[in-house]
Design an enzyme around this catalytic site. Structure first.
Site, PDB file in Angstrom:
ATOM      1  N   ARG A 506       0.814  -1.208   0.000  1.00 41.72           N
ATOM      2  CA  ARG A 506       0.000   0.000   0.000  1.00 41.72           C
ATOM      3  C   ARG A 506       0.853   1.266   0.000  1.00 41.72           C
ATOM      4  O   ARG A 506       0.542   2.246  -0.680  1.00 41.72           O
ATOM      5  CB  ARG A 506      -0.924   0.005   1.225  1.00 41.72           C
ATOM      6  CG  ARG A 506      -1.739   1.270   1.403  1.00 41.72           C
ATOM      7  CD  ARG A 506      -2.741   1.483   0.297  1.00 41.72           C
ATOM      8  NE  ARG A 506      -3.524   2.699   0.521  1.00 41.72           N
ATOM      9  CZ  ARG A 506      -4.562   3.070  -0.202  1.00 41.72           C
ATOM     10  NH1 ARG A 506      -4.958   2.318  -1.203  1.00 41.72           N
ATOM     11  NH2 ARG A 506      -5.211   4.196   0.061  1.00 41.72           N
ATOM     12  N   GLU A 507       1.930   1.239   0.750  1.00 43.25           N
ATOM     13  CA  GLU A 507       2.750   2.433   0.908  1.00 43.25           C
ATOM     14  C   GLU A 507       3.526   2.791  -0.351  1.00 43.25           C
ATOM     15  O   GLU A 507       3.596   3.956  -0.735  1.00 43.25           O
ATOM     16  CB  GLU A 507       3.732   2.250   2.080  1.00 43.25           C
ATOM     17  CG  GLU A 507       3.091   2.250   3.455  1.00 43.25           C
ATOM     18  CD  GLU A 507       2.696   3.644   3.913  1.00 43.25           C
ATOM     19  OE1 GLU A 507       3.030   4.622   3.220  1.00 43.25           O
ATOM     20  OE2 GLU A 507       2.034   3.754   4.967  1.00 43.25           O
ATOM     21  N   SER A 508       4.151   1.807  -0.987  1.00 47.37           N
ATOM     22  CA  SER A 508       5.097   2.125  -2.061  1.00 47.37           C
ATOM     23  C   SER A 508       4.962   1.269  -3.304  1.00 47.37           C
ATOM     24  O   SER A 508       5.692   1.502  -4.273  1.00 47.37           O
ATOM     25  CB  SER A 508       6.527   1.980  -1.531  1.00 47.37           C
ATOM     26  OG  SER A 508       6.830   0.602  -1.300  1.00 47.37           O
ATOM     27  N   TYR A 610      -7.067   3.729   3.596  1.00 49.88           N
ATOM     28  CA  TYR A 610      -5.803   3.038   3.857  1.00 49.88           C
ATOM     29  C   TYR A 610      -6.044   1.770   4.678  1.00 49.88           C
ATOM     30  O   TYR A 610      -5.539   0.695   4.350  1.00 49.88           O
ATOM     31  CB  TYR A 610      -4.871   3.986   4.610  1.00 49.88           C
ATOM     32  CG  TYR A 610      -3.507   3.433   4.944  1.00 49.88           C
ATOM     33  CD1 TYR A 610      -2.448   3.585   4.069  1.00 49.88           C
ATOM     34  CD2 TYR A 610      -3.263   2.779   6.156  1.00 49.88           C
ATOM     35  CE1 TYR A 610      -1.184   3.098   4.377  1.00 49.88           C
ATOM     36  CE2 TYR A 610      -2.015   2.286   6.474  1.00 49.88           C
ATOM     37  CZ  TYR A 610      -0.971   2.450   5.575  1.00 49.88           C
ATOM     38  OH  TYR A 610       0.269   1.953   5.882  1.00 49.88           O
TER      39      TYR A 610
END
Length: 645
Positions: A506-508, A610
């Site tokens: 999810r982050e990168s 998120y």
């Protein structure tokens, strides 16, 4: 008849063919390695040698994919070589080599006053300086009618920020051609106040008639502190623009001080000059702000808004407000009154089923849950857990042949991207890959996703599939990237590796060099300050781009958040995005909410989405890694909040 001898010969022949192919492949890789090393050496010096020497170097690497970048670098340092630059740009127009040369060259042409050459090579641009230069030359050469030039000039001027100096002569000519309308100044003043550069406001004030200059002061004061609109005599009522200032201030104040905003609204509610559009804009913002804060007064605003204002965001807060109150009949009613194009969304289908379930309509609810459970989605997984069905991946890999892969590998952009990858120059590699995407049809994009997966270039595989909206190749979209490193860190810090992989995804999207505007770095988007706290020492920024180090810090931090949140992964996941202190403010203190309701009522949209994404990804990774744990099953009975006895 096949004899042992013929079979033996055939086997030997086949082995020889494979051996030759492998030998040829190894030879090609060795050649590329030598060419890469030579390219790097020449690149450092290409702008320092004679033209004759440069031509010899070009010839030496004539068959190397990155050879044009040698020519690019030299031309970037010889911007007066107009003919050579024009020829190069014609050959590589639209590629990542185009704009890094065209932009500075156009500015050089402008410096030299070469209007015709500039206009012949200016394709249009979002670069404001170049836009102004082009308009100046078009005015000079009469390439466009003056009226069209002035129209474009006014659009450039009417921005909420200062424009480049190259625009000043154009602005002067425009203002000399016709009087500057005060309405235009007011538009720019509003843009500067609402989100542009407030330092522009004093200048714009001087362009207004003396009787209207006070409006600039009101805009500036309201931008700095929206509470000023609550003063009894702040708006003297002398100009219609004051209502724009009032609407702007109210929309900001409702988030900071609802009571003050509501009281101010009541004072101005009967103002006949407050337009319907302004009122609706304020009402909509009030409804969303109050609902997101859990304010009981939100009902009055949500129920009086006209249907024309309904969109996904407003629907979210209408439903969320009813959910926070656990008013299930209202939840059902609100959803069934949504526009038909929204009612079919999976989130509202899920919440309608939940409302039916809570009202004792188990059969109807289970029918809806069963339908939703077949989807690979946060709500699909949640629905499956509620009725005891296994989660569904619905995996459907892209259809790409070996021949299509082989053909794509011959594309110049692919070859250049692969060489930049081998050099560790990821930014240049991405530019080439993005150029490939921009010039490909749908099948080529699917093929590029498959090829990126084979290259273990995970992010490009993910983004290439997203580019065509192909969501069902689970293996490409959720690769087992850095699995060994993730597992080692997860074991060390006593968390599930599926959770940490979901966070990184999810982050990168597994970009080891990812860098956010807020300053987060690497695979798991660690803030430098967080890394310092974890390490209990100053951590060098470059270390956060090392996947192993970044994974260790990220996993350690997840463990910390898990402990701070009493082992609750929902709250820990939210805290990873929004911060521990902020999440604490969202925890009910005198009651508890079902876990799915709590997630749906998180005030920040970014954090809300998120948490949903990470939990869904966590489920997917567990399935991909053959982990039996159902992530969503515990969420069905989970409560978030504090029950006071």
């Amino acid at each position: 008849m096949i004899t042992f001898r013929s079979l033996f010969i055939a086997t030997v022949f086949a082995s020889a063919v494979v051996s030759c192919a492998l030998t040829a492949q190894a030879a090609e890789q060795d050649k590329f390695q030598q060419q890469r090393e030579r390219f790097v050496r020449l690149e450092h010096n290409i702008d320092k040698v004679s033209r004759k020497q440069a031509e010899a170097w070009y010839a030496e690497l004539a068959d190397y994919p990155l050879q044009p970048y040698l020519r690019l670098k030299r031309l970037q340092n010889f911007l007066n070589a107009h003919d050579a630059i024009e020829q190069f740009l014609a050959q590589y127009q639209g590629t990542p080599m185009d704009w890094p040369l065209r932009q500075p060259w156009l500015k050089r042409l402008a410096e030299q006053g070469l209007a015709e050459r500039f206009l012949a090579n200016y394709p249009g641009s979002s670069d404001t300086e170049l836009q102004c230069l082009a308009l100046r030359f078009q005015l000079q050469t009469k390439a466009l009618p003056d009226a069209e030039i002035w129209q474009q000039t006014e659009q450039i001027w009417t921005e909420g920020k200062s424009q480049p100096r190259a625009c000043d002569p154009l602005f002067t000519a425009w203002r000399n051609s016709k009087p500057l309308q005060k309405e235009t100044v007011h538009r720019r003043l509003q843009l500067a106040a609402e989100g542009g550069q407030t330092q522009l406001i004093p200048y714009l004030k001087t362009l207004l008639p003396a009787s209207e200059q006070y409006l600039a002061d009101l805009w500036l004061q309201t931008r700095r502190n929206p509470a000023v609109i609550a003063r009894a005599k702040f708006l003297p009522g002398k100009h219609i623009i004051e209502r724009d200032i009032l609407a702007y201030g109210l929309k900001r104040l409702i988030w900071r001080s609802p009571d003050q905003a509501l009281a101010t609204w009541q004072r101005h509610i009967n103002d006949p000059y407050f337009t319907r559009a302004q009122r609706l804009d304020v009402q909509r913002q009030f409804a969303i702000a109050l609902a997101s804060k859990g304010d009981s007064r939100a009902d009055n605003w949500l129920t009086t808004l006209p249907a024309e204002l309904f969109d996904a965001n407003l629907a979210q807060w209408q439903v969320a407000h009813a959910l926070r109150e656990l008013d299930w009949p209202k939840v059902q009613k609100v959803i069934e009154q949504l526009p038909s194009e929204l009612q079919g969304d999976i989130n509202w289908r899920y919440w309608r089923a939940r409302a039916l379930e809570e009202q004792g309509e188990a059969e109807l609810a289970n029918t809806e849950f069963t339908d939703i459970a077949g989807e690979r989605h946060y709500y699909g997984f949640m629905a499956a857990a509620r009725i005891g069905l296994p989660p569904s991946l619905a995996h459907n890999p892209v259809k790409v042949s070996d021949e299509q892969i082989a053909q794509l590998q011959q594309h110049p952009a692919v070859q250049r991207a692969q060489q930049f990858l081998a050099l560790g120059r990821l930014t240049e590699a991405r530019r080439e890959w993005n150029h490939l995407q921009d010039t490909s049809d749908e099948q080529q994009k699917l093929t590029s996703a498959k090829l990126a997966g084979q290259l273990q270039w995970y992010e490009r595989a993910i983004f290439s599939l997203a580019d065509v909206g192909y969501w069902d190749d689970v293996e490409l979209r959720f690769p087992l990237a850095y699995q060994q490193e993730m597992q080692l860190s997860a074991d060390k810090f006593n968390i599930d590796s599926g959770w940490s992989m979901a966070i990184a995804r999810r982050e990168s999207s597994f970009m080891a060099d990812a860098y956010s505007p807020a300053g987060a770095r690497g695979l798991m988007q660690i803030m430098p300050g967080t890394a310092n706290e974890i390490a209990k020492k100053k951590v060098q920024i470059r270390q956060l781009y090392n996947p192993v180090i970044n994974i260790d810090y990220g996993t350690d931090y997840l463990n910390y958040l898990k402990k701070r949140n009493d082992g609750n992964l929902l709250k820990a996941t939210a805290a990873y995005n929004a911060g521990y202190s902020r999440v604490r403010q969202w925890i009910p203190q005198d009651y508890a909410l079902p876990a799915d309701v709590w997630v749906e009522t998180i005030p920040y949209r970014e954090t809300r989405e998120y948490v949903k994404a990470v939990m869904a990804y966590y489920q997917i990774y567990n399935i991909r890694m053959n982990v039996a744990q159902d992530v969503f099953k515990p969420l069905v009975a989970m409560k978030i909040g504090v029950i006071v006895e």
